[in-house]
Design a protein around this motif. Structure first.
Motif, PDB file in Angstrom:
ATOM      1  N   GLY A  83       0.863  -1.287  -0.448  1.00  0.00           N
ATOM      2  CA  GLY A  83       0.155   0.281  -0.100  1.00  0.00           C
ATOM      3  C   GLY A  83       0.129   1.312  -0.171  1.00  0.00           C
ATOM      4  O   GLY A  83       0.530   2.227   0.425  1.00  0.00           O
ATOM      5  N   ASP A  84       2.028   1.094   0.320  1.00  0.00           N
ATOM      6  CA  ASP A  84       3.248   2.014   0.043  1.00  0.00           C
ATOM      7  C   ASP A  84       3.392   2.741  -1.332  1.00  0.00           C
ATOM      8  O   ASP A  84       3.029   3.905  -0.930  1.00  0.00           O
ATOM      9  N   ILE A  85       3.064   2.644  -2.586  1.00  0.00           N
ATOM     10  CA  ILE A  85       3.407   3.115  -3.764  1.00  0.00           C
ATOM     11  C   ILE A  85       1.538   4.530  -3.485  1.00  0.00           C
ATOM     12  O   ILE A  85       2.125   5.637  -4.159  1.00  0.00           O
ATOM     13  N   SER A  86       1.033   3.916  -3.642  1.00  0.00           N
ATOM     14  CA  SER A  86      -0.382   5.362  -3.726  1.00  0.00           C
ATOM     15  C   SER A  86       0.248   5.401  -3.218  1.00  0.00           C
ATOM     16  O   SER A  86      -0.682   7.070  -2.957  1.00  0.00           O
ATOM     17  N   ILE A  87       0.102   5.715  -1.267  1.00  0.00           N
ATOM     18  CA  ILE A  87       0.085   6.936  -0.549  1.00  0.00           C
ATOM     19  C   ILE A  87       1.876   8.086  -1.198  1.00  0.00           C
ATOM     20  O   ILE A  87       2.160   8.737  -0.965  1.00  0.00           O
ATOM     21  N   LEU A  88       3.217   7.067  -2.224  1.00  0.00           N
ATOM     22  CA  LEU A  88       3.863   8.217  -1.898  1.00  0.00           C
ATOM     23  C   LEU A  88       3.893   8.629  -3.279  1.00  0.00           C
ATOM     24  O   LEU A  88       4.731   9.734  -3.790  1.00  0.00           O
ATOM     25  N   CYS A  89       3.376   7.421  -4.044  1.00  0.00           N
ATOM     26  CA  CYS A  89       2.624   8.780  -4.974  1.00  0.00           C
ATOM     27  C   CYS A  89       1.132   9.412  -5.489  1.00  0.00           C
ATOM     28  O   CYS A  89       0.961  10.246  -6.370  1.00  0.00           O
ATOM     29  N   ASP A  90       0.683   9.600  -4.486  1.00  0.00           N
ATOM     30  CA  ASP A  90      -1.149  10.174  -3.828  1.00  0.00           C
ATOM     31  C   ASP A  90      -1.836   9.722  -5.100  1.00  0.00           C
ATOM     32  O   ASP A  90      -2.020  11.091  -5.618  1.00  0.00           O
ATOM     33  N   GLY A  91      -1.767   8.761  -5.257  1.00  0.00           N
ATOM     34  CA  GLY A  91      -2.867   7.662  -6.334  1.00  0.00           C
ATOM     35  C   GLY A  91      -3.598   6.921  -5.866  1.00  0.00           C
ATOM     36  O   GLY A  91      -3.598   6.545  -4.755  1.00  0.00           O
ATOM     37  N   PRO A  92      -4.375   6.724  -6.556  1.00  0.00           N
ATOM     38  CA  PRO A  92      -5.498   5.584  -6.499  1.00  0.00           C
ATOM     39  C   PRO A  92      -4.645   4.501  -5.819  1.00  0.00           C
ATOM     40  O   PRO A  92      -3.527   4.131  -6.247  1.00  0.00           O
ATOM     41  N   ARG A  93      -5.058   2.765  -4.602  1.00  0.00           N
ATOM     42  CA  ARG A  93      -4.840   2.116  -4.940  1.00  0.00           C
ATOM     43  C   ARG A  93      -4.741   0.974  -6.308  1.00  0.00           C
ATOM     44  O   ARG A  93      -6.059   1.424  -7.338  1.00  0.00           O
ATOM     45  N   SER A  94      -3.821   0.211  -6.869  1.00  0.00           N
ATOM     46  CA  SER A  94      -3.343   0.092  -8.010  1.00  0.00           C
ATOM     47  C   SER A  94      -4.212  -1.482  -8.484  1.00  0.00           C
ATOM     48  O   SER A  94      -4.046  -2.051  -9.338  1.00  0.00           O
ATOM     49  N   SER A  95      -3.540  -2.508  -6.892  1.00  0.00           N
ATOM     50  CA  SER A  95      -4.599  -3.162  -6.776  1.00  0.00           C
ATOM     51  C   SER A  95      -5.276  -3.613  -6.295  1.00  0.00           C
ATOM     52  O   SER A  95      -5.812  -2.831  -4.796  1.00  0.00           O
ATOM     53  N   THR A  96      -6.472  -4.582  -5.290  1.00  0.00           N
ATOM     54  CA  THR A  96      -7.119  -4.802  -4.421  1.00  0.00           C
ATOM     55  C   THR A  96      -5.975  -6.245  -3.493  1.00  0.00           C
ATOM     56  O   THR A  96      -5.198  -6.400  -3.761  1.00  0.00           O
ATOM     57  N   VAL A  97      -5.876  -5.589  -1.948  1.00  0.00           N
ATOM     58  CA  VAL A  97      -4.672  -6.964  -1.587  1.00  0.00           C
ATOM     59  C   VAL A  97      -6.002  -7.430  -0.388  1.00  0.00           C
ATOM     60  O   VAL A  97      -6.383  -7.220   0.090  1.00  0.00           O
ATOM     61  N   LYS A  98      -5.887  -8.628  -0.578  1.00  0.00           N
ATOM     62  CA  LYS A  98      -6.357  -9.511   0.520  1.00  0.00           C
ATOM     63  C   LYS A  98      -5.468 -10.772   0.940  1.00  0.00           C
ATOM     64  O   LYS A  98      -4.447 -11.327   0.516  1.00  0.00           O
ATOM     65  N   ALA A  99      -6.127 -10.586   2.193  1.00  0.00           N
ATOM     66  CA  ALA A  99      -4.898 -11.760   3.980  1.00  0.00           C
ATOM     67  C   ALA A  99      -5.686 -13.104   2.353  1.00  0.00           C
ATOM     68  O   ALA A  99      -5.982 -13.517   2.041  1.00  0.00           O
ATOM     69  N   ALA A 100      -4.458 -13.373   2.816  1.00  0.00           N
ATOM     70  CA  ALA A 100      -4.265 -15.023   1.824  1.00  0.00           C
ATOM     71  C   ALA A 100      -5.140 -16.413   3.281  1.00  0.00           C
ATOM     72  O   ALA A 100      -5.339 -17.252   2.592  1.00  0.00           O
TER      73      ALA A 100
END
Length: 151
Positions: A83-100
């Motif tokens: 989840g760091d990319i979207s906060i560092l780039c100030d953009g929307p989440r590029s994927s959905t992340v689910k607990a395996a």
């Protein structure tokens, strides 16, 4: 888990390897410990990014929406950050992340992460390199998914 233990875990990330212990204690204290059950979403593709998650235990799956539905493109386990990319780039989440499976994580607020980066100039280069490498790997994984969809 004790604050000192969380600081030692944060140090395992290249981002925080050289950050002053006092600053890491503040980051760990300001972070929220969260637990996710199997299949539960940490965040959804397209959401705005307000935090990153440091995975303490368990693993997560990265899913992207395609015309055929969600496709798993990657996974990450303990001692990784998501989840760091979207906060560092100030953009929307590029994927959905689910607990395996069962996942324990530290939820790191965007503002606290930026404060640490402002106070630790060397961290910016580490973050830049880590993001560049992750984007390279993600591009390769997406190319593989697209090739499989065409086959």
């Amino acid at each position: 888990m004790l604050l000192c233990d969380e600081v030692q875990l944060l140090r395992k990330l290249p981002y925080f390897a050289e950050v002053d212990t006092c600053k890491l204690k503040l980051l760990a204290f300001a972070s929220e410990r969260v637990t996710f059950k199997a299949g539960q979403r940490l965040f959804t593709e397209g959401d705005s990014g307000d935090s990153a998650y440091f995975i303490l235990s368990g693993s997560v799956d990265f899913l992207v929406n395609t015309s055929d539905g969600p496709v798993k493109v990657s996974e990450r386990g303990a001692n990784s950050i998501v989840g760091d990319i979207s906060i560092l780039c100030d953009g929307p989440r590029s994927s959905t992340v689910k607990a395996a499976g069962l996942v324990e994580a530290l939820k790191i607020n965007k503002d606290y992460l930026f404060r640490i980066m402002d106070d630790c100039p060397g961290m910016t280069m580490k973050v830049t390199r880590a993001l560049a490498e992750r984007l390279r790997l993600t591009s390769s994984e997406l190319d593989q998914v697209r090739a499989l969809q065409k086959a």
